[in-house]
Design a protein around this motif. Sequence first.
Motif, PDB file in Angstrom:
ATOM      1  N   TYR A 106       8.830 -36.144  28.673  1.00 49.64           N
ATOM      2  CA  TYR A 106       8.847 -34.594  28.467  1.00 49.64           C
ATOM      3  C   TYR A 106      10.233 -34.139  28.162  1.00 49.64           C
ATOM      4  O   TYR A 106      10.708 -33.420  29.414  1.00 49.64           O
ATOM      5  CB  TYR A 106       8.018 -34.282  29.390  1.00 49.64           C
ATOM      6  CG  TYR A 106       6.605 -34.513  29.263  1.00 49.64           C
ATOM      7  CD1 TYR A 106       5.512 -33.516  28.668  1.00 49.64           C
ATOM      8  CD2 TYR A 106       5.991 -35.598  30.084  1.00 49.64           C
ATOM      9  CE1 TYR A 106       4.157 -34.264  28.564  1.00 49.64           C
ATOM     10  CE2 TYR A 106       4.900 -35.925  30.113  1.00 49.64           C
ATOM     11  CZ  TYR A 106       4.062 -35.273  29.368  1.00 49.64           C
ATOM     12  OH  TYR A 106       2.588 -35.834  29.292  1.00 49.64           O
ATOM     13  N   PRO A 107      10.880 -33.729  27.114  1.00 45.59           N
ATOM     14  CA  PRO A 107      12.244 -33.187  27.392  1.00 45.59           C
ATOM     15  C   PRO A 107      12.071 -31.649  27.804  1.00 45.59           C
ATOM     16  O   PRO A 107      11.045 -31.048  27.422  1.00 45.59           O
ATOM     17  CB  PRO A 107      12.741 -33.503  25.757  1.00 45.59           C
ATOM     18  CG  PRO A 107      12.009 -34.313  25.170  1.00 45.59           C
ATOM     19  CD  PRO A 107      10.847 -34.446  25.988  1.00 45.59           C
ATOM     20  N   LYS A 108      12.945 -31.072  28.481  1.00 46.71           N
ATOM     21  CA  LYS A 108      12.999 -29.776  28.814  1.00 46.71           C
ATOM     22  C   LYS A 108      12.931 -28.679  27.558  1.00 46.71           C
ATOM     23  O   LYS A 108      12.331 -27.979  27.490  1.00 46.71           O
ATOM     24  CB  LYS A 108      14.182 -29.411  29.715  1.00 46.71           C
ATOM     25  CG  LYS A 108      14.037 -28.075  30.475  1.00 46.71           C
ATOM     26  CD  LYS A 108      14.983 -28.060  31.417  1.00 46.71           C
ATOM     27  CE  LYS A 108      14.614 -26.733  32.489  1.00 46.71           C
ATOM     28  NZ  LYS A 108      15.443 -26.563  33.338  1.00 46.71           N
ATOM     29  N   LYS A 109      13.501 -29.279  26.296  1.00 43.87           N
ATOM     30  CA  LYS A 109      13.547 -28.301  25.278  1.00 43.87           C
ATOM     31  C   LYS A 109      11.978 -28.598  24.478  1.00 43.87           C
ATOM     32  O   LYS A 109      11.975 -27.893  23.508  1.00 43.87           O
ATOM     33  CB  LYS A 109      14.766 -28.680  24.395  1.00 43.87           C
ATOM     34  CG  LYS A 109      14.748 -30.207  23.858  1.00 43.87           C
ATOM     35  CD  LYS A 109      16.074 -30.563  23.029  1.00 43.87           C
ATOM     36  CE  LYS A 109      15.853 -31.795  22.222  1.00 43.87           C
ATOM     37  NZ  LYS A 109      16.882 -31.825  21.422  1.00 43.87           N
ATOM     38  N   GLY A 110      11.247 -29.314  24.831  1.00 46.21           N
ATOM     39  CA  GLY A 110       9.931 -29.498  24.083  1.00 46.21           C
ATOM     40  C   GLY A 110       9.717 -30.806  23.658  1.00 46.21           C
ATOM     41  O   GLY A 110      10.512 -31.468  23.248  1.00 46.21           O
ATOM     42  N   VAL A 154      15.417 -38.630  20.874  1.00 46.28           N
ATOM     43  CA  VAL A 154      16.318 -37.505  21.736  1.00 46.28           C
ATOM     44  C   VAL A 154      16.977 -38.065  22.722  1.00 46.28           C
ATOM     45  O   VAL A 154      16.862 -38.995  23.553  1.00 46.28           O
ATOM     46  CB  VAL A 154      15.306 -36.183  22.028  1.00 46.28           C
ATOM     47  CG1 VAL A 154      14.586 -35.547  20.772  1.00 46.28           C
ATOM     48  CG2 VAL A 154      14.305 -36.708  23.086  1.00 46.28           C
ATOM     49  N   LYS A 199      18.169 -36.098  29.378  1.00 49.39           N
ATOM     50  CA  LYS A 199      18.956 -35.238  30.302  1.00 49.39           C
ATOM     51  C   LYS A 199      18.131 -34.976  31.621  1.00 49.39           C
ATOM     52  O   LYS A 199      17.027 -35.201  31.810  1.00 49.39           O
ATOM     53  CB  LYS A 199      19.260 -34.032  29.432  1.00 49.39           C
ATOM     54  CG  LYS A 199      19.937 -34.165  28.113  1.00 49.39           C
ATOM     55  CD  LYS A 199      20.222 -32.867  27.570  1.00 49.39           C
ATOM     56  CE  LYS A 199      21.293 -33.266  26.371  1.00 49.39           C
ATOM     57  NZ  LYS A 199      21.410 -31.870  25.762  1.00 49.39           N
ATOM     58  N   HIS A 211      16.895 -33.164  34.293  1.00 48.11           N
ATOM     59  CA  HIS A 211      15.885 -31.941  34.523  1.00 48.11           C
ATOM     60  C   HIS A 211      14.713 -32.371  33.449  1.00 48.11           C
ATOM     61  O   HIS A 211      13.665 -31.429  33.295  1.00 48.11           O
ATOM     62  CB  HIS A 211      16.445 -30.562  34.381  1.00 48.11           C
ATOM     63  CG  HIS A 211      17.210 -30.354  35.672  1.00 48.11           C
ATOM     64  ND1 HIS A 211      17.108 -30.548  36.834  1.00 48.11           N
ATOM     65  CD2 HIS A 211      18.628 -30.158  35.610  1.00 48.11           C
ATOM     66  CE1 HIS A 211      17.968 -30.198  37.639  1.00 48.11           C
ATOM     67  NE2 HIS A 211      19.039 -30.028  36.759  1.00 48.11           N
ATOM     68  N   ASP A 212      14.814 -33.321  32.452  1.00 48.99           N
ATOM     69  CA  ASP A 212      13.761 -33.467  31.501  1.00 48.99           C
ATOM     70  C   ASP A 212      12.653 -34.533  32.660  1.00 48.99           C
ATOM     71  O   ASP A 212      13.014 -34.629  33.648  1.00 48.99           O
ATOM     72  CB  ASP A 212      14.078 -34.608  30.684  1.00 48.99           C
ATOM     73  CG  ASP A 212      14.984 -33.956  29.716  1.00 48.99           C
ATOM     74  OD1 ASP A 212      14.707 -32.906  29.415  1.00 48.99           O
ATOM     75  OD2 ASP A 212      15.802 -34.760  28.651  1.00 48.99           O
ATOM     76  N   ILE A 268       6.663 -29.398  33.523  1.00 51.34           N
ATOM     77  CA  ILE A 268       6.993 -29.078  32.324  1.00 51.34           C
ATOM     78  C   ILE A 268       5.689 -29.130  31.461  1.00 51.34           C
ATOM     79  O   ILE A 268       5.268 -30.226  31.551  1.00 51.34           O
ATOM     80  CB  ILE A 268       8.125 -29.799  31.446  1.00 51.34           C
ATOM     81  CG1 ILE A 268       9.433 -29.840  32.203  1.00 51.34           C
ATOM     82  CG2 ILE A 268       8.167 -29.392  30.019  1.00 51.34           C
ATOM     83  CD1 ILE A 268      10.467 -30.551  31.496  1.00 51.34           C
TER      84      ILE A 268
END
Length: 117
Positions: A26-30, A70, A73, A75-76, A111
Amino acid sequence: MVDFRQYTKRILGHATRVFGETVKVYPKKGGVYKINAIFDNEYQSVDPETEKVLSVNQPALGINLNDLPVEIKQHDEVEIRGIRFKVIDKQEDGQGGATLMLHKVRQSDQIRDTRAD
């Protein structure tokens, strides 16, 4: 000439297929991505010079960076066996693999999944 990167990519791919399990990223950017990765609930980091243990019982995830579209990073989040973890550090090996150092996430801090499986 031998392309060492191609060999390591094949080895990492084979290792994650044999020893890995499906995890969600789950990337923080979605978004949500499924990959095979190798989970170690009690990873121990050792200093190669002194052979002393640097961290004890740290959950970690070994991944093949080629499996993700992707960049993962700090915090993901990843979900392993139904438990969410936050990525607190990414240690790349320089050959296409990485070890993600993890920390368990409280459900209220996760998230949100914005995509259906």
